[in-house]
Design a protein around this motif. Structure first.
Motif, PDB file in Angstrom:
ATOM      1  N   THR A  34     -10.103  25.394 -65.487  1.00 10.58           N
ATOM      2  CA  THR A  34     -10.924  26.349 -64.281  1.00 10.58           C
ATOM      3  C   THR A  34     -10.276  27.590 -64.520  1.00 10.58           C
ATOM      4  N   SER A  35     -11.363  28.808 -64.213  1.00 15.60           N
ATOM      5  CA  SER A  35     -10.011  29.673 -63.807  1.00 15.60           C
ATOM      6  C   SER A  35     -10.456  30.745 -62.650  1.00 15.60           C
ATOM      7  N   TYR A  36      -9.232  30.887 -61.944  1.00 17.40           N
ATOM      8  CA  TYR A  36      -9.355  31.045 -60.979  1.00 17.40           C
ATOM      9  C   TYR A  36      -9.336  32.960 -60.982  1.00 17.40           C
ATOM     10  N   ILE A  37      -9.050  33.974 -59.684  1.00 14.67           N
ATOM     11  CA  ILE A  37      -8.638  35.206 -59.785  1.00 14.67           C
ATOM     12  C   ILE A  37      -8.081  35.309 -58.403  1.00 14.67           C
ATOM     13  N   ILE A  38      -6.526  35.378 -58.609  1.00 10.81           N
ATOM     14  CA  ILE A  38      -6.021  35.964 -57.325  1.00 10.81           C
ATOM     15  C   ILE A  38      -5.508  37.838 -57.439  1.00 10.81           C
ATOM     16  N   TYR A  39      -6.256  38.219 -56.282  1.00 11.77           N
ATOM     17  CA  TYR A  39      -5.652  39.740 -56.505  1.00 11.77           C
ATOM     18  C   TYR A  39      -5.910  40.223 -54.715  1.00 11.77           C
ATOM     19  N   THR A  40      -5.065  41.104 -54.488  1.00  8.40           N
ATOM     20  CA  THR A  40      -4.321  41.384 -53.540  1.00  8.40           C
ATOM     21  C   THR A  40      -4.591  43.139 -52.948  1.00  8.40           C
ATOM     22  N   GLU A  41      -4.955  43.480 -51.878  1.00  9.44           N
ATOM     23  CA  GLU A  41      -5.166  45.129 -51.539  1.00  9.44           C
ATOM     24  C   GLU A  41      -3.571  45.280 -50.998  1.00  9.44           C
ATOM     25  N   ASP A  42      -2.461  44.922 -51.266  1.00  9.48           N
ATOM     26  CA  ASP A  42      -1.127  45.476 -51.153  1.00  9.48           C
ATOM     27  C   ASP A  42      -0.579  45.128 -52.735  1.00  9.48           C
ATOM     28  N   GLU A  43       0.877  45.391 -52.124  1.00 12.63           N
ATOM     29  CA  GLU A  43       2.043  45.447 -54.053  1.00 12.63           C
ATOM     30  C   GLU A  43       2.503  44.179 -53.021  1.00 12.63           C
ATOM     31  N   ILE A  44       2.793  43.239 -53.714  1.00 18.85           N
ATOM     32  CA  ILE A  44       3.403  42.369 -54.244  1.00 18.85           C
ATOM     33  C   ILE A  44       4.459  41.805 -54.730  1.00 18.85           C
ATOM     34  N   THR A  45       5.790  41.117 -55.262  1.00 19.34           N
ATOM     35  CA  THR A  45       6.470  41.724 -56.007  1.00 19.34           C
ATOM     36  C   THR A  45       7.146  39.558 -55.951  1.00 19.34           C
ATOM     37  N   ASN A  46       7.068  39.988 -56.973  1.00 17.46           N
ATOM     38  CA  ASN A  46       8.500  38.045 -57.686  1.00 17.46           C
ATOM     39  C   ASN A  46       7.090  36.791 -57.195  1.00 17.46           C
ATOM     40  N   PHE A  47       6.000  37.343 -58.078  1.00 17.58           N
ATOM     41  CA  PHE A  47       5.027  36.749 -57.772  1.00 17.58           C
ATOM     42  C   PHE A  47       5.039  35.604 -58.786  1.00 17.58           C
ATOM     43  N   LYS A  48       5.178  33.802 -58.719  1.00 13.73           N
ATOM     44  CA  LYS A  48       5.379  33.209 -59.195  1.00 13.73           C
ATOM     45  C   LYS A  48       4.358  32.093 -59.030  1.00 13.73           C
ATOM     46  N   VAL A  49       3.768  31.556 -60.352  1.00 13.81           N
ATOM     47  CA  VAL A  49       2.718  30.205 -59.974  1.00 13.81           C
ATOM     48  C   VAL A  49       3.957  29.083 -60.386  1.00 13.81           C
ATOM     49  N   GLY A  78      -5.991  45.980 -57.444  1.00 12.80           N
ATOM     50  CA  GLY A  78      -6.392  46.355 -59.060  1.00 12.80           C
ATOM     51  C   GLY A  78      -5.839  45.876 -59.758  1.00 12.80           C
ATOM     52  N   ALA A  79      -4.642  45.739 -60.278  1.00 20.42           N
ATOM     53  CA  ALA A  79      -3.972  44.788 -60.345  1.00 20.42           C
ATOM     54  C   ALA A  79      -3.591  43.139 -60.632  1.00 20.42           C
ATOM     55  N   GLY A  80      -4.388  41.789 -60.241  1.00 23.45           N
ATOM     56  CA  GLY A  80      -3.659  40.959 -60.312  1.00 23.45           C
ATOM     57  C   GLY A  80      -3.608  40.000 -60.913  1.00 23.45           C
ATOM     58  N   LEU A  81      -3.832  38.430 -61.055  1.00 27.17           N
ATOM     59  CA  LEU A  81      -3.265  37.169 -62.106  1.00 27.17           C
ATOM     60  C   LEU A  81      -5.471  36.493 -61.581  1.00 27.17           C
TER      61      LEU A  81
END
Length: 129
Positions: A34-49, A78-81
């Motif tokens: 299944t395709s999910y989309i993770i997005y933010t309105e902030d800047e986050i770092t060290n993002f891991k699945v 604007g640049a999520g996963l």
């Protein structure tokens, strides 16, 4: 002033914004995903699945083990996963994410499905360090 980070998840088919600048993680799960989309309105770092599994119960709370599947790095507005993984919806969460906000606070979340309406959401979890 403190505020909760805005990090969201939804099924890709429900997302109406542009995704050209999004990273993709498919984990070699084949076609049954299944395709999910993770997005933010902030800047986050060290993002891991994360791959999650049950470690133990303490005081009626699940303690989960987390294994890093991939380190995405940074997500921004604007640049999520795009996350292509097996269907999420088990009693014990099997997929999750972790990330760090601009102040250095770490968050670890499970990807879960609502038993009420079937929507996907991120929930706080206890992870064995």
């Amino acid at each position: 002033q403190w505020r909760e980070l805005s990090v969201y998840i939804t099924e890709l088919e429900n997302y109406t914004e542009r995704t050209e600048s999004f990273q993709v993680y498919n984990g070699n799960y084949g076609e049954d995903v299944t395709s999910y989309i993770i997005y933010t309105e902030d800047e986050i770092t060290n993002f891991k699945v994360l791959k999650l599994s049950l470690d133990s119960y303490e005081n009626d709370e699940m303690i989960l083990k987390a294994e890093t599947l991939t380190d995405i790095g940074r997500l921004t507005d604007g640049a999520g996963l795009i996350l292509k993984v097996p269907f999420v919806g088990d009693a014990v969460p099997t997929m999750g994410v972790s990330y760090v906000d601009a102040e250095g606070n770490k968050y670890t979340k499970a990807i879960e499905m609502s038993g009420y309406d079937g929507s996907i959401y991120l929930s706080d979890i206890n992870v064995k360090e």
